[in-house]
Motif scaffolding. Sequence first.
Motif, PDB file in Angstrom:
ATOM      1  N   ALA A  96       0.827  -1.215   0.000  1.00  0.00           N
ATOM      2  CA  ALA A  96       0.000   0.000   0.000  1.00  0.00           C
ATOM      3  C   ALA A  96       0.857   1.259   0.000  1.00  0.00           C
ATOM      4  O   ALA A  96       0.455   2.299  -0.541  1.00  0.00           O
ATOM      5  CB  ALA A  96      -0.942  -0.016   1.198  1.00  0.00           C
ATOM      6  N   LEU A  99       1.870   3.743  -2.939  1.00  0.00           N
ATOM      7  CA  LEU A  99       1.157   4.986  -3.251  1.00  0.00           C
ATOM      8  C   LEU A  99       2.107   6.183  -3.147  1.00  0.00           C
ATOM      9  O   LEU A  99       1.963   7.167  -3.854  1.00  0.00           O
ATOM     10  CB  LEU A  99       0.017   5.143  -2.238  1.00  0.00           C
ATOM     11  CG  LEU A  99      -1.302   5.731  -2.666  1.00  0.00           C
ATOM     12  CD1 LEU A  99      -1.822   5.188  -3.974  1.00  0.00           C
ATOM     13  CD2 LEU A  99      -2.332   5.528  -1.555  1.00  0.00           C
ATOM     14  N   ILE A 109      -3.437   4.052  -9.653  1.00  0.00           N
ATOM     15  CA  ILE A 109      -4.547   3.912  -8.701  1.00  0.00           C
ATOM     16  C   ILE A 109      -5.561   5.035  -8.918  1.00  0.00           C
ATOM     17  O   ILE A 109      -6.777   4.810  -8.931  1.00  0.00           O
ATOM     18  CB  ILE A 109      -4.019   3.939  -7.243  1.00  0.00           C
ATOM     19  CG1 ILE A 109      -3.129   2.725  -6.974  1.00  0.00           C
ATOM     20  CG2 ILE A 109      -5.164   4.028  -6.236  1.00  0.00           C
ATOM     21  CD1 ILE A 109      -3.873   1.407  -6.954  1.00  0.00           C
ATOM     22  N   THR A 243      -9.998   6.046  -3.351  1.00  0.00           N
ATOM     23  CA  THR A 243      -8.637   5.493  -3.292  1.00  0.00           C
ATOM     24  C   THR A 243      -8.591   4.312  -2.327  1.00  0.00           C
ATOM     25  O   THR A 243      -8.015   3.253  -2.637  1.00  0.00           O
ATOM     26  CB  THR A 243      -7.649   6.590  -2.858  1.00  0.00           C
ATOM     27  OG1 THR A 243      -7.697   7.647  -3.816  1.00  0.00           O
ATOM     28  CG2 THR A 243      -6.219   6.060  -2.765  1.00  0.00           C
ATOM     29  N   GLU A 246     -10.312   1.332  -3.918  1.00  0.00           N
ATOM     30  CA  GLU A 246      -9.506   0.698  -4.976  1.00  0.00           C
ATOM     31  C   GLU A 246      -8.397  -0.165  -4.366  1.00  0.00           C
ATOM     32  O   GLU A 246      -8.125  -1.274  -4.834  1.00  0.00           O
ATOM     33  CB  GLU A 246      -8.922   1.774  -5.905  1.00  0.00           C
ATOM     34  CG  GLU A 246      -7.989   1.267  -6.988  1.00  0.00           C
ATOM     35  CD  GLU A 246      -8.665   0.318  -7.989  1.00  0.00           C
ATOM     36  OE1 GLU A 246      -9.913   0.307  -8.070  1.00  0.00           O
ATOM     37  OE2 GLU A 246      -7.934  -0.434  -8.674  1.00  0.00           O
ATOM     38  N   LEU A 247      -7.772   0.328  -3.297  1.00  0.00           N
ATOM     39  CA  LEU A 247      -6.688  -0.457  -2.682  1.00  0.00           C
ATOM     40  C   LEU A 247      -7.243  -1.697  -1.980  1.00  0.00           C
ATOM     41  O   LEU A 247      -6.618  -2.755  -2.001  1.00  0.00           O
ATOM     42  CB  LEU A 247      -5.860   0.424  -1.746  1.00  0.00           C
ATOM     43  CG  LEU A 247      -4.948   1.389  -2.527  1.00  0.00           C
ATOM     44  CD1 LEU A 247      -4.430   2.510  -1.651  1.00  0.00           C
ATOM     45  CD2 LEU A 247      -3.781   0.643  -3.172  1.00  0.00           C
ATOM     46  N   ARG A 248      -8.414  -1.578  -1.372  1.00  0.00           N
ATOM     47  CA  ARG A 248      -9.053  -2.769  -0.778  1.00  0.00           C
ATOM     48  C   ARG A 248      -9.381  -3.793  -1.854  1.00  0.00           C
ATOM     49  O   ARG A 248      -9.155  -4.987  -1.702  1.00  0.00           O
ATOM     50  CB  ARG A 248     -10.351  -2.380  -0.060  1.00  0.00           C
ATOM     51  CG  ARG A 248     -10.194  -1.894   1.360  1.00  0.00           C
ATOM     52  CD  ARG A 248     -11.483  -2.034   2.156  1.00  0.00           C
ATOM     53  NE  ARG A 248     -12.667  -1.512   1.489  1.00  0.00           N
ATOM     54  CZ  ARG A 248     -13.060  -0.232   1.520  1.00  0.00           C
ATOM     55  NH1 ARG A 248     -12.365   0.660   2.197  1.00  0.00           N
ATOM     56  NH2 ARG A 248     -14.143   0.159   0.896  1.00  0.00           N
ATOM     57  N   ARG A 250      -7.943  -4.336  -4.558  1.00  0.00           N
ATOM     58  CA  ARG A 250      -6.740  -5.031  -5.035  1.00  0.00           C
ATOM     59  C   ARG A 250      -6.138  -5.944  -3.976  1.00  0.00           C
ATOM     60  O   ARG A 250      -5.075  -6.521  -4.191  1.00  0.00           O
ATOM     61  CB  ARG A 250      -5.684  -3.998  -5.442  1.00  0.00           C
ATOM     62  CG  ARG A 250      -6.082  -3.215  -6.665  1.00  0.00           C
ATOM     63  CD  ARG A 250      -5.028  -2.178  -7.023  1.00  0.00           C
ATOM     64  NE  ARG A 250      -5.432  -1.454  -8.208  1.00  0.00           N
ATOM     65  CZ  ARG A 250      -4.609  -1.173  -9.237  1.00  0.00           C
ATOM     66  NH1 ARG A 250      -3.355  -1.535  -9.196  1.00  0.00           N
ATOM     67  NH2 ARG A 250      -5.055  -0.507 -10.279  1.00  0.00           N
ATOM     68  N   THR A 252      -4.869  -4.958  -1.164  1.00  0.00           N
ATOM     69  CA  THR A 252      -3.793  -4.279  -0.425  1.00  0.00           C
ATOM     70  C   THR A 252      -4.358  -3.046   0.268  1.00  0.00           C
ATOM     71  O   THR A 252      -4.038  -1.916  -0.100  1.00  0.00           O
ATOM     72  CB  THR A 252      -2.649  -3.847  -1.375  1.00  0.00           C
ATOM     73  OG1 THR A 252      -3.214  -3.053  -2.440  1.00  0.00           O
ATOM     74  CG2 THR A 252      -1.932  -5.039  -1.963  1.00  0.00           C
ATOM     75  N   PHE A 254      -5.109   0.107   2.567  1.00  0.00           N
ATOM     76  CA  PHE A 254      -4.179   1.111   3.109  1.00  0.00           C
ATOM     77  C   PHE A 254      -4.612   1.450   4.527  1.00  0.00           C
ATOM     78  O   PHE A 254      -5.658   2.063   4.737  1.00  0.00           O
ATOM     79  CB  PHE A 254      -4.191   2.370   2.244  1.00  0.00           C
ATOM     80  CG  PHE A 254      -3.170   3.398   2.681  1.00  0.00           C
ATOM     81  CD1 PHE A 254      -1.981   3.549   1.976  1.00  0.00           C
ATOM     82  CD2 PHE A 254      -3.383   4.194   3.805  1.00  0.00           C
ATOM     83  CE1 PHE A 254      -1.024   4.471   2.389  1.00  0.00           C
ATOM     84  CE2 PHE A 254      -2.434   5.106   4.216  1.00  0.00           C
ATOM     85  CZ  PHE A 254      -1.256   5.248   3.508  1.00  0.00           C
TER      86      PHE A 254
END
Length: 417
Positions: A96, A99, A109, A243, A246-248, A250, A252, A254
């Motif tokens: 994460a 970024l 991202i 944001t 999107e990271l969840r 994937r 990963t 944050f």
Amino acid sequence: MRVLLIGGGGREHALALGLAADPSVDQLVAAPGNPGIAEVAQLRQVDATDPAAVAALAVETEADLVVIGPEAPLVAGVADAVRAKGIPVFGPSAAAARLEGSKAFAKEIMTAAGVPTARAYACAGRDEIERALDEFGAPYVVKDDGLAAGKGVVVTADRAAALAHAERCGRVVVEEYLAGPEVSLFVVTDGETAFPLLPAQDFKRAGDGDTGPNTGGMGAYAPLPWAPPDLVDDVLDRVVRPTLTELRRRGTPFAGLLYVGLALTADGPKVIEFNARFGDPETQVVLALLDSPLGGLLHAAATGTLAAHPPLRWRPGAAVTVVVASAGYPASPRTGDVIDGADAPGIVHAGTARRAEDGALISAGGRVLCATATGPDLAAAREAAYALVDRVTLNGSHHRRDIALAAVEGRVELPDR
Ligand code: AMP
Ligand code: GLY
């Protein structure tokens, strides 16, 4: 709770002061720390970018919470190693933290999440770079793709200088220039729930009137009297939540401090950069105004329990911090000079050290210390911060004289929308 704080700059001194003031924190260890942090924490030596070494220290100090200040340990996977020991850690995983660690990843991202940002090309090689420079036109913005402590960015009207910087860096991101005042918004998050802190403004250029080279930051103030009232909600809706989602998605998520660097443009707020940690020196002013216990907040983020955390409380008034930098900063900072007058409350240590022979306080980095003060309003906080700066003597040092001045004088202008 026993807290281990990793890092040793001005941001970590501000974090240490906040943690030490939290009644639920009964032991504070910092590694490597600095002479200012030593007044509120027990110091240990560690290679902060060595995941196994930091994890071992967390186990040895029986930490209930590890707080990671700088980006380099995060990018190196220190949070992952501590978490693998079953110890809660405030700071994102290496995956994460990309970024911040890769500008190209951050753009990917943002594109996937529909987050407003400058149009950009990741380029390698002279032809690609020249094509991108000419498409966007002046002023040119060229960024080193890797971690560069805020110094890998050149913004210039001089095409030859932009090209020369790009060729020095190798892999670069060339992007569209964003016009409008800059804002730093920090968000404490467990990956799902997000608590915004007060918006702050940093001064990136070395010289008064935003002249000279980019630095790590020469001063800051909070809150922003000129900011639109819906700014924080707008950025949460359009930047932070997409944001984090999107990271969840994937795999990963944050968790930690998401630093959103924005320009308030004629088309609304656009992201200039993400960082994966508290900003320096904005942290000094934001935490000076935070009234909620810091340790409890960071622990909740580290354990995925922010949804149950009470709303944050803020002290009234404003805070200003002014960075005192060593001779030659940022190009080639001189170290080893004796510092006098740094014992007043509000002096936050960044690049300081104790001289081995006699224990005298000496400069040990480019940004040596920050003078931080609060006041009932921005003008009063500013005066108090500069009064603190005036008490400090450091041979050859320099500082900006216009931190928060335009805001005090009502000269910060938002572009028409
Ligand atoms: P960064 O390391 O990405 O934060 O960039 C450092 C500084 O360069 C920022 O704080 C801005 O002042 C400036 N900067 C970076 N990108 C842009 C941009 N696209 N437009 C205007 N200024 C920028
Ligand atoms: N104040 C800018 C940064 O921490 O990156």
